[in-house]
Design a protein around this motif. Structure first.
Motif, PDB file in Angstrom:
ATOM      1  N   GLY A 108      24.550-100.217 -61.758  1.00  0.00           N
ATOM      2  CA  GLY A 108      23.737-101.413 -61.944  1.00  0.00           C
ATOM      3  C   GLY A 108      22.285-101.114 -62.244  1.00  0.00           C
ATOM      4  O   GLY A 108      21.974-100.396 -63.184  1.00  0.00           O
ATOM      5  N   ILE A 109      21.376-101.673 -61.421  1.00  0.00           N
ATOM      6  CA  ILE A 109      19.955-101.525 -61.730  1.00  0.00           C
ATOM      7  C   ILE A 109      19.387-100.211 -61.207  1.00  0.00           C
ATOM      8  O   ILE A 109      18.222 -99.926 -61.427  1.00  0.00           O
ATOM      9  N   VAL A 110      20.204 -99.386 -60.517  1.00  0.00           N
ATOM     10  CA  VAL A 110      19.663 -98.156 -59.919  1.00  0.00           C
ATOM     11  C   VAL A 110      19.034 -97.226 -60.966  1.00  0.00           C
ATOM     12  O   VAL A 110      17.880 -96.818 -60.813  1.00  0.00           O
ATOM     13  N   PRO A 111      19.731 -96.884 -62.075  1.00  0.00           N
ATOM     14  CA  PRO A 111      19.083 -96.006 -63.058  1.00  0.00           C
ATOM     15  C   PRO A 111      17.852 -96.635 -63.692  1.00  0.00           C
ATOM     16  O   PRO A 111      16.850 -95.940 -63.929  1.00  0.00           O
ATOM     17  N   SER A 114      15.760-100.375 -51.158  1.00  0.00           N
ATOM     18  CA  SER A 114      14.880-100.396 -52.325  1.00  0.00           C
ATOM     19  C   SER A 114      13.524-100.999 -51.999  1.00  0.00           C
ATOM     20  O   SER A 114      12.505-100.599 -52.556  1.00  0.00           O
ATOM     21  N   PHE A 115      13.516-101.944 -51.073  1.00  0.00           N
ATOM     22  CA  PHE A 115      12.249-102.591 -50.714  1.00  0.00           C
ATOM     23  C   PHE A 115      11.294-101.567 -50.100  1.00  0.00           C
ATOM     24  O   PHE A 115      10.091-101.556 -50.393  1.00  0.00           O
ATOM     25  N   LEU A 147      12.542-109.554 -58.599  1.00  0.00           N
ATOM     26  CA  LEU A 147      12.548-111.028 -58.667  1.00  0.00           C
ATOM     27  C   LEU A 147      13.769-111.529 -59.417  1.00  0.00           C
ATOM     28  O   LEU A 147      14.338-112.565 -59.063  1.00  0.00           O
ATOM     29  N   LEU A 148      14.223-110.780 -60.437  1.00  0.00           N
ATOM     30  CA  LEU A 148      15.458-111.161 -61.133  1.00  0.00           C
ATOM     31  C   LEU A 148      16.626-111.159 -60.152  1.00  0.00           C
ATOM     32  O   LEU A 148      17.478-112.062 -60.183  1.00  0.00           O
ATOM     33  N   GLY A 149      16.659-110.131 -59.290  1.00  0.00           N
ATOM     34  CA  GLY A 149      17.704-110.102 -58.272  1.00  0.00           C
ATOM     35  C   GLY A 149      17.632-111.300 -57.366  1.00  0.00           C
ATOM     36  O   GLY A 149      18.653-111.882 -57.004  1.00  0.00           O
ATOM     37  N   LEU A 150      16.396-111.686 -57.018  1.00  0.00           N
ATOM     38  CA  LEU A 150      16.208-112.868 -56.164  1.00  0.00           C
ATOM     39  C   LEU A 150      16.740-114.118 -56.843  1.00  0.00           C
ATOM     40  O   LEU A 150      17.390-114.971 -56.214  1.00  0.00           O
ATOM     41  N   ALA A 151      16.500-114.228 -58.172  1.00  0.00           N
ATOM     42  CA  ALA A 151      16.942-115.415 -58.887  1.00  0.00           C
ATOM     43  C   ALA A 151      18.451-115.410 -59.075  1.00  0.00           C
ATOM     44  O   ALA A 151      19.106-116.447 -58.940  1.00  0.00           O
ATOM     45  N   TYR A 162      18.807-112.513 -53.098  1.00  0.00           N
ATOM     46  CA  TYR A 162      17.800-111.820 -52.307  1.00  0.00           C
ATOM     47  C   TYR A 162      17.080-110.775 -53.143  1.00  0.00           C
ATOM     48  O   TYR A 162      17.587-110.315 -54.162  1.00  0.00           O
ATOM     49  N   PHE A 163      15.883-110.414 -52.688  1.00  0.00           N
ATOM     50  CA  PHE A 163      14.975-109.560 -53.453  1.00  0.00           C
ATOM     51  C   PHE A 163      15.613-108.196 -53.707  1.00  0.00           C
ATOM     52  O   PHE A 163      16.221-107.610 -52.817  1.00  0.00           O
ATOM     53  N   LEU A 164      15.499-107.709 -54.941  1.00  0.00           N
ATOM     54  CA  LEU A 164      16.029-106.415 -55.380  1.00  0.00           C
ATOM     55  C   LEU A 164      17.552-106.346 -55.293  1.00  0.00           C
ATOM     56  O   LEU A 164      18.118-105.280 -55.132  1.00  0.00           O
ATOM     57  N   TYR A 165      18.205-107.493 -55.406  1.00  0.00           N
ATOM     58  CA  TYR A 165      19.667-107.509 -55.446  1.00  0.00           C
ATOM     59  C   TYR A 165      20.157-106.783 -56.696  1.00  0.00           C
ATOM     60  O   TYR A 165      19.585-106.901 -57.778  1.00  0.00           O
ATOM     61  N   ASN A 166      21.240-105.988 -56.539  1.00  0.00           N
ATOM     62  CA  ASN A 166      21.787-105.220 -57.661  1.00  0.00           C
ATOM     63  C   ASN A 166      22.672-106.145 -58.481  1.00  0.00           C
ATOM     64  O   ASN A 166      23.865-106.265 -58.244  1.00  0.00           O
TER      65      ASN A 166
END
Lengths: 111, 257
Positions: B226-229, B89-90, B200-204, B208-212
């Motif tokens: 998850g966040i894919v759609p 995703s990155f 950033l939500l995934g990071l929090a 890690y960044f763009l975590y699902n």
């Protein structure tokens, strides 16, 4: 076989980039080069008899023989970048035409 | 003369590519002929099995079954989408940024006080009324493509392009039409920022960044992966408004002084 065609298409694009004088034709050559490259990258991931890497209600398990999804994902990126580059190049071409009144590189006079 | 030199150069380049690919010595990294690719030796097998992060040597992964497997590593049935918007995703964030910079460059190059370009032709009756019929269908199809990007072929980029094509049809069918370029810019800025916010939500939440960080659900459901759609809808809006902005830039010309 299709890989030879893709390489040939790339070479046609390089030939166009080397010989053409018209800015629009240069951009078209760049696009031909890019299409050849994309077809080549896709062909690297092809598996004989493999199916498209999408699970559906018919092909419903990951144990089937799929073609490589990674080159397809990379080419998706490459196509989008190509669109951006082409749009920017066309905008430059239009600025050049506004300034010099021609698309031919030889007829553009320096200031 | 120049053409002859170019032909020689191009043929040399072709011979070099050809020999390097097909006649090099047979090391493990040797290039496989067309159709002989072997997925089991590649990282792609992990993408197909949705089993990238697990230790590959320790266990044979269970097959992913459409409509049954729950809480897989990434729940999207379209494996290419799972690579583009989940595992890499990155990469896609960078790609969207490149497109944004290109659209910004087009906007800068074709800036100034703008008016609609002189009409090259008068749109015919059939074009005008055909566009009215097709337009809604095109926009709905574009939205369908990017909301179902994790299930069927398509996704944010193709859906966004179809929406931009609808805008192009509006320009072609009406010589006086001018899109609201400012609205495109706001839409693309908001969608791009929300993509970063999702990362950033995934990071929090996940480390890690763009975590699902959302549950991935059953493979094949509309509300899965998850966040894919969500990310693909944002990409679709962003790409659609960006390419529409580029089209609007090309369809106008600088006001004569």
């Amino acid at each position: 076989m299709i890989q030879y065609f893709a390489i040939a298409l790339m070479l046609v694009g390089v030939y166009g980039l080397l010989t053409q004088k018209n800015v629009i034709k240069l951009i078209v050559s760049l696009n031909i080069f890019e299409v050849g490259l994309n077809v080549f990258i896709i062909s690297v991931g092809y598996v004989s008899g493999g199916i498209a890497p999408i699970l559906t209600s018919q092909n419903n398990t990951s144990a089937l023989l799929y073609v490589d999804p990674l080159p397809q994902a990379l080419v998706l990126t490459s196509i989008v970048i190509g669109v951006g580059v082409t749009a920017l190049a066309l905008a430059f071409a239009r600025r050049l035409h506004n300034q010099y009144g021609t698309y031919n590189l030889d007829e553009m006079e320096g200031e | 003369m120049k053409q002859a030199v170019s032909i020689v150069l191009v043929l040399l380049l072709g011979a070099f590519i050809f020999t390097a690919l097909y006649f090099a010595d047979s090391s493990p990294l040797q290039f496989k002929p067309y159709g002989d690719a072997d997925l089991s030796g590649r990282v792609s097998q992990g993408y197909v099995d949705k089993n990238v992060t697990a230790d590959a040597a320790s266990e044979e992964p269970a097959a992913v079954v459409y409509g049954e497997t729950k809480n897989a590593e990434t729940g999207s049935a379209n494996i290419v989408t799972s690579v583009v918007v989940n595992y890499r995703s990155f990469d896609t964030l960078g790609e969207v940024t490149v497109l944004f910079v290109a659209a910004l460059g087009v906007g800068l190059l074709l800036s100034g006080k703008r008016r609609r370009q002189e009409a090259a032709f008068q749109p015919s009756f059939i074009l005008k009324h055909g566009v009215r019929i097709v337009l809604g269908i095109m926009v709905i199809f574009g939205v369908y493509l990017f909301t179902h990007g994790h299930l069927t072929p398509g996704g944010g980029f193709s859906g966004g392009s179809i929406i931009a094509a609808a805008v192009l049809l509006l320009y072609v069918s009406d010589n006086a039409f001018k899109a609201k370029v400012k609205a495109f810019k706001i839409a693309e800025g908001v969608a791009g920022s929300l993509y970063v916010v999702a990362g950033l939500l995934g990071l929090a939440l996940g480390g890690y960044f763009l975590y699902n960080f959302l549950p991935t659900g059953v493979v094949g459901d509309l509300l899965s992966a998850g966040i894919v759609p969500i990310v693909y809808i944002l990409i679709g809006l962003k790409v659609g408004s960006e390419i529409s902005g580029v089209i609007a830039g090309f369809a106008t010309e600088e006001e004569a002084l």
